[in-house]
Scaffold this motif. Structure first.
Motif, short mmCIF file in Angstrom:
data_model
loop_
_atom_site.label_atom_id
_atom_site.label_comp_id
_atom_site.label_asym_id
_atom_site.label_seq_id
_atom_site.Cartn_x
_atom_site.Cartn_y
_atom_site.Cartn_z
N MET A 136 0.34 9.31 -7.46
CA MET A 136 -0.08 9.21 -8.86
C MET A 136 -1.07 8.05 -9.05
O MET A 136 -2.05 8.17 -9.77
N LEU A 137 -0.81 6.93 -8.38
CA LEU A 137 -1.64 5.74 -8.52
C LEU A 137 -2.95 5.83 -7.74
O LEU A 137 -3.89 5.09 -8.01
N GLY A 138 -2.99 6.71 -6.73
CA GLY A 138 -4.19 6.83 -5.90
C GLY A 138 -4.39 5.67 -4.94
O GLY A 138 -5.52 5.31 -4.61
N THR A 139 -3.30 5.09 -4.48
CA THR A 139 -3.37 3.95 -3.57
C THR A 139 -3.76 4.42 -2.17
O THR A 139 -3.09 5.29 -1.61
N PRO A 140 -4.82 3.87 -1.58
CA PRO A 140 -5.21 4.24 -0.22
C PRO A 140 -4.10 3.88 0.78
O PRO A 140 -3.47 2.83 0.68
N SER A 141 -3.89 4.77 1.74
CA SER A 141 -2.77 4.59 2.67
C SER A 141 -2.88 3.34 3.53
O SER A 141 -1.87 2.79 3.94
N ASP A 142 -4.09 2.87 3.81
CA ASP A 142 -4.22 1.68 4.64
C ASP A 142 -3.97 0.38 3.87
O ASP A 142 -3.99 -0.70 4.45
N LEU A 143 -3.73 0.47 2.57
CA LEU A 143 -3.45 -0.72 1.77
C LEU A 143 -1.98 -0.84 1.37
O LEU A 143 -1.61 -1.72 0.60
N LEU A 144 -1.14 0.04 1.90
CA LEU A 144 0.26 0.07 1.48
C LEU A 144 1.02 -1.17 1.91
O LEU A 144 0.74 -1.77 2.93
N SER A 145 2.01 -1.51 1.12
CA SER A 145 2.94 -2.60 1.39
C SER A 145 4.33 -2.06 1.11
O SER A 145 4.65 -0.96 1.55
N CYS A 146 5.13 -2.79 0.33
CA CYS A 146 6.51 -2.36 0.16
C CYS A 146 6.88 -1.96 -1.27
O CYS A 146 7.96 -1.45 -1.49
N HIS A 147 6.02 -2.18 -2.25
CA HIS A 147 6.31 -1.75 -3.61
C HIS A 147 4.99 -1.44 -4.31
O HIS A 147 3.92 -1.87 -3.86
N ALA A 148 5.08 -0.69 -5.39
CA ALA A 148 3.89 -0.28 -6.14
C ALA A 148 4.09 -0.57 -7.61
O ALA A 148 5.22 -0.69 -8.09
N GLY A 149 2.98 -0.68 -8.33
CA GLY A 149 3.06 -0.93 -9.75
C GLY A 149 1.89 -0.33 -10.51
O GLY A 149 0.89 0.07 -9.92
N LEU A 150 2.05 -0.30 -11.82
CA LEU A 150 1.01 0.18 -12.72
C LEU A 150 1.04 -0.72 -13.95
O LEU A 150 2.09 -0.91 -14.58
#
Length: 156
Positions: A68-82
């Motif tokens: 939903m957020l469109g976060t690129p896979s190479d920038l992932l960490s352990c939590h997401a936000g909006l």
């Protein structure tokens, strides 16, 4: 006696005043995190201490939120936000989020701190020197730029 009475009256009146305008102006931060992630809870505490109202969503998988957020896979960490229409990924310091919301740069989809830098909000490790790291801004086409640089939780 009169001075003490005036002081007490003024102190009680101050308690009745509304919260500072900046606290009311901060938008709600939606967070998606795993229940067992201690550093995620630490980051949420950091953002809450900075005055952000939090909607804390504990989920089994962050995959749907990240799509939903469109976060690129190479920038992932352990939590997401909006927040305010911007995606956040990882241990983004409150100072970077505040700047993003203040400046609202064109074309930015979100901010990310890939990995888990030591000393970033939620990643305090006693006895280890804090890492230097970039908060990266990313756009909808995959572009990335350094948005801010930090050493631990301090901008440099």
């Amino acid at each position: 006696m009169m001075v003490r009475r005036i002081f007490i009256t003024a102190s009680l009146a101050a308690l009745a005043l509304p919260a500072p305008a900046w606290a009311e102006a901060l938008p709600r931060l939606q967070v998606w995190r795993d229940e067992s992630c201690g550093c995620c809870a630490g980051w949420v505490d950091h953002m809450r201490a900075a005055g952000f109202p939090i909607e804390d969503n504990v989920v089994r998988s962050l995959a749907a939120a990240r799509r939903m957020l469109g976060t690129p896979s190479d920038l992932l960490s352990c939590h997401a936000g909006l927040i305010g229409g911007y995606a956040l990924e990882g241990h983004v310091p409150a100072a970077a989020v505040t700047r993003l919301l203040s400046e609202r740069p064109a074309g930015i989809r979100g901010l990310a701190v890939p990995g888990m830098p030591v000393g970033s909000p939620g990643m305090d490790v006693p006895g280890l020197a804090p890492d230097s790291y970039d908060v990266l801004a990313f756009d909808a086409r995959g572009g990335r730029t350094a948005f801010m640089r930090f050493r631990g939780g301090t901008p440099v």
